[in-house]
Design a protein around this motif. Structure first.
Motif, PDB file in Angstrom:
ATOM      1  N   MET A 112      10.651   4.255  -6.827  1.00 21.30           N
ATOM      2  CA  MET A 112      11.322   3.330  -5.915  1.00 21.30           C
ATOM      3  C   MET A 112      10.468   2.082  -5.719  1.00 21.30           C
ATOM      4  SD  MET A 112      12.599   6.127  -3.146  1.00 21.30           S
ATOM      5  CE  MET A 112      13.434   4.940  -2.126  1.00 21.30           C
ATOM      6  N   GLY A 113      11.081   0.921  -5.864  1.00 21.59           N
ATOM      7  CA  GLY A 113      10.390  -0.340  -5.646  1.00 21.59           C
ATOM      8  C   GLY A 113      10.456  -0.756  -4.191  1.00 21.59           C
ATOM      9  N   CYS A 114       9.808  -1.843  -3.880  1.00 26.03           N
ATOM     10  CA  CYS A 114       9.756  -2.357  -2.510  1.00 26.03           C
ATOM     11  C   CYS A 114      11.150  -2.595  -1.936  1.00 26.03           C
ATOM     12  CB  CYS A 114       8.954  -3.645  -2.456  1.00 26.03           C
ATOM     13  SG  CYS A 114       7.257  -3.483  -3.059  1.00 26.03           S
ATOM     14  N   GLU A 115      12.066  -3.064  -2.797  1.00 23.38           N
ATOM     15  CA  GLU A 115      13.421  -3.401  -2.349  1.00 23.38           C
ATOM     16  C   GLU A 115      14.203  -2.186  -1.852  1.00 23.38           C
ATOM     17  OE1 GLU A 115      13.612  -2.102  -6.513  1.00 23.38           O
ATOM     18  OE2 GLU A 115      12.324  -3.521  -5.476  1.00 23.38           O
ATOM     19  N   ALA A 116      13.760  -0.979  -2.192  1.00 28.55           N
ATOM     20  CA  ALA A 116      14.452   0.221  -1.710  1.00 28.55           C
ATOM     21  C   ALA A 116      14.348   0.353  -0.188  1.00 28.55           C
ATOM     22  CB  ALA A 116      13.874   1.470  -2.379  1.00 28.55           C
ATOM     23  N   CYS A 117      13.277  -0.142   0.377  1.00 27.07           N
ATOM     24  CA  CYS A 117      13.057  -0.038   1.825  1.00 27.07           C
ATOM     25  C   CYS A 117      13.145  -1.392   2.526  1.00 27.07           C
ATOM     26  CB  CYS A 117      11.699   0.594   2.113  1.00 27.07           C
ATOM     27  SG  CYS A 117      11.493   2.251   1.420  1.00 27.07           S
ATOM     28  N   HIS A 118      12.604  -2.419   1.888  1.00 28.52           N
ATOM     29  CA  HIS A 118      12.577  -3.746   2.497  1.00 28.52           C
ATOM     30  C   HIS A 118      13.879  -4.490   2.209  1.00 28.52           C
ATOM     31  CE1 HIS A 118       8.375  -3.737   3.783  1.00 28.52           C
ATOM     32  NE2 HIS A 118       8.123  -3.052   2.697  1.00 28.52           N
ATOM     33  N   ALA A 119      14.627  -4.823   3.243  1.00 33.95           N
ATOM     34  CA  ALA A 119      15.902  -5.530   3.106  1.00 33.95           C
ATOM     35  C   ALA A 119      15.708  -6.832   2.349  1.00 33.95           C
ATOM     36  CB  ALA A 119      16.510  -5.787   4.482  1.00 33.95           C
ATOM     37  N   ALA A 120      16.568  -7.067   1.374  1.00 33.09           N
ATOM     38  CA  ALA A 120      16.526  -8.281   0.552  1.00 33.09           C
ATOM     39  C   ALA A 120      15.151  -8.489  -0.071  1.00 33.09           C
ATOM     40  CB  ALA A 120      16.954  -9.502   1.370  1.00 33.09           C
ATOM     41  N   ASN A 121      14.416  -7.377  -0.264  1.00 27.91           N
ATOM     42  CA  ASN A 121      13.066  -7.406  -0.842  1.00 27.91           C
ATOM     43  C   ASN A 121      12.122  -8.325  -0.061  1.00 27.91           C
ATOM     44  OD1 ASN A 121      11.248  -6.351  -2.673  1.00 27.91           O
ATOM     45  ND2 ASN A 121      11.639  -7.901  -4.225  1.00 27.91           N
ATOM     46  N   ASP A 122      12.399  -8.520   1.225  1.00 28.88           N
ATOM     47  CA  ASP A 122      11.572  -9.352   2.100  1.00 28.88           C
ATOM     48  C   ASP A 122      10.497  -8.474   2.742  1.00 28.88           C
ATOM     49  OD1 ASP A 122      10.405 -11.007   3.962  1.00 28.88           O
ATOM     50  OD2 ASP A 122      12.293 -11.615   4.912  1.00 28.88           O
ATOM     51  N   LYS A 123       9.304  -8.505   2.170  1.00 28.01           N
ATOM     52  CA  LYS A 123       8.210  -7.643   2.628  1.00 28.01           C
ATOM     53  C   LYS A 123       7.572  -8.119   3.931  1.00 28.01           C
ATOM     54  CE  LYS A 123       7.446  -6.872  -2.177  1.00 28.01           C
ATOM     55  NZ  LYS A 123       8.049  -8.092  -2.623  1.00 28.01           N
ATOM     56  N   THR A 124       8.019  -9.276   4.432  1.00 29.84           N
ATOM     57  CA  THR A 124       7.472  -9.778   5.694  1.00 29.84           C
ATOM     58  C   THR A 124       8.199  -9.174   6.893  1.00 29.84           C
ATOM     59  OG1 THR A 124       8.952 -11.700   5.777  1.00 29.84           O
ATOM     60  CG2 THR A 124       6.845 -11.972   4.620  1.00 29.84           C
ATOM     61  N   ARG A 125       9.363  -8.569   6.658  1.00 28.35           N
ATOM     62  CA  ARG A 125      10.153  -7.985   7.747  1.00 28.35           C
ATOM     63  C   ARG A 125       9.925  -6.487   7.799  1.00 28.35           C
ATOM     64  NH1 ARG A 125      15.895 -10.563   8.337  1.00 28.35           N
ATOM     65  NH2 ARG A 125      15.584  -9.308  10.178  1.00 28.35           N
ATOM     66  N   PRO A 126       9.886  -5.908   8.980  1.00 26.79           N
ATOM     67  CA  PRO A 126       9.670  -4.460   9.085  1.00 26.79           C
ATOM     68  C   PRO A 126      10.861  -3.667   8.555  1.00 26.79           C
ATOM     69  CG  PRO A 126      10.156  -5.400  11.241  1.00 26.79           C
ATOM     70  CD  PRO A 126      10.046  -6.547  10.285  1.00 26.79           C
ATOM     71  N   VAL A 127      10.576  -2.454   8.114  1.00 27.06           N
ATOM     72  CA  VAL A 127      11.621  -1.544   7.643  1.00 27.06           C
ATOM     73  C   VAL A 127      12.283  -0.923   8.872  1.00 27.06           C
ATOM     74  CG1 VAL A 127      12.066   0.567   6.346  1.00 27.06           C
ATOM     75  CG2 VAL A 127      10.387  -1.084   5.503  1.00 27.06           C
ATOM     76  N   ARG A 128      13.590  -0.894   8.872  1.00 21.69           N
ATOM     77  CA  ARG A 128      14.354  -0.335   9.998  1.00 21.69           C
ATOM     78  C   ARG A 128      14.933   1.016   9.627  1.00 21.69           C
ATOM     79  NH1 ARG A 128      11.919  -2.591  13.708  1.00 21.69           N
ATOM     80  NH2 ARG A 128      12.181  -4.813  13.917  1.00 21.69           N
ATOM     81  N   LYS A 129      15.288   1.764  10.640  1.00 22.33           N
ATOM     82  CA  LYS A 129      15.775   3.130  10.458  1.00 22.33           C
ATOM     83  C   LYS A 129      16.972   3.205   9.518  1.00 22.33           C
ATOM     84  CE  LYS A 129      17.548   5.202  14.041  1.00 22.33           C
ATOM     85  NZ  LYS A 129      17.709   5.984  15.276  1.00 22.33           N
ATOM     86  N   ASP A 130      17.870   2.243   9.553  1.00 27.38           N
ATOM     87  CA  ASP A 130      19.046   2.300   8.682  1.00 27.38           C
ATOM     88  C   ASP A 130      18.646   2.299   7.207  1.00 27.38           C
ATOM     89  OD1 ASP A 130      18.269  -0.411   9.012  1.00 27.38           O
ATOM     90  OD2 ASP A 130      20.268  -1.107   8.458  1.00 27.38           O
ATOM     91  N   ALA A 131      17.546   1.639   6.856  1.00 28.79           N
ATOM     92  CA  ALA A 131      17.060   1.660   5.475  1.00 28.79           C
ATOM     93  C   ALA A 131      16.583   3.061   5.102  1.00 28.79           C
ATOM     94  CB  ALA A 131      15.932   0.648   5.296  1.00 28.79           C
TER      95      ALA A 131
END
Length: 109
Positions: free
Chosen positions: A33-52
């Protein structure tokens, strides 16, 4: 004799023994799994939320069922549905947030 240092995925380094505990991002990367699997729109500056998290892991109730044999069940508690990142940390060691008040011997991936 010089010790060699091997790095896996550029994150987990080994020199005969594990030098650092893998973190949640390591576990996901090991499963392809890449970063985009958890980070919305592959934006690593934003925290991962429960819905992800729940996209892959199912509902919070499903997680409580999955951990029903763990005592106490960390997904069935007096706080109810918590944000997953309260305990599960992506790029640092996870924590047992319950231990702020209690002393449970729980392992948090």
């Amino acid at each position: 004799m010089k010790k060699e240092l091997f790095c896996i995925l550029g994150l987990l380094c080994l020199s005969g023994a594990i030098a650092a505990q893998p973190v949640m991002a390591d576990r996901h990367a090991a499963r392809g799994m890449g970063c985009e699997a958890c980070h919305a729109a592959n934006d690593k500056t934003r925290p991962v939320r429960k819905d992800a998290c729940l996209k892959c892991h199912g509902s919070y109730e499903a997680m409580a069922k999955r951990t029903e044999k763990v005592v106490p069940n960390p997904h069935f508690n007096h706080y109810g549905d918590r944000d997953c990142t309260t305990c599960h940390k992506g790029h640092q060691q996870s924590v047992v947030s319950c231990n702020a008040c209690h002393q449970f011997d729980l392992k948090t991936p």
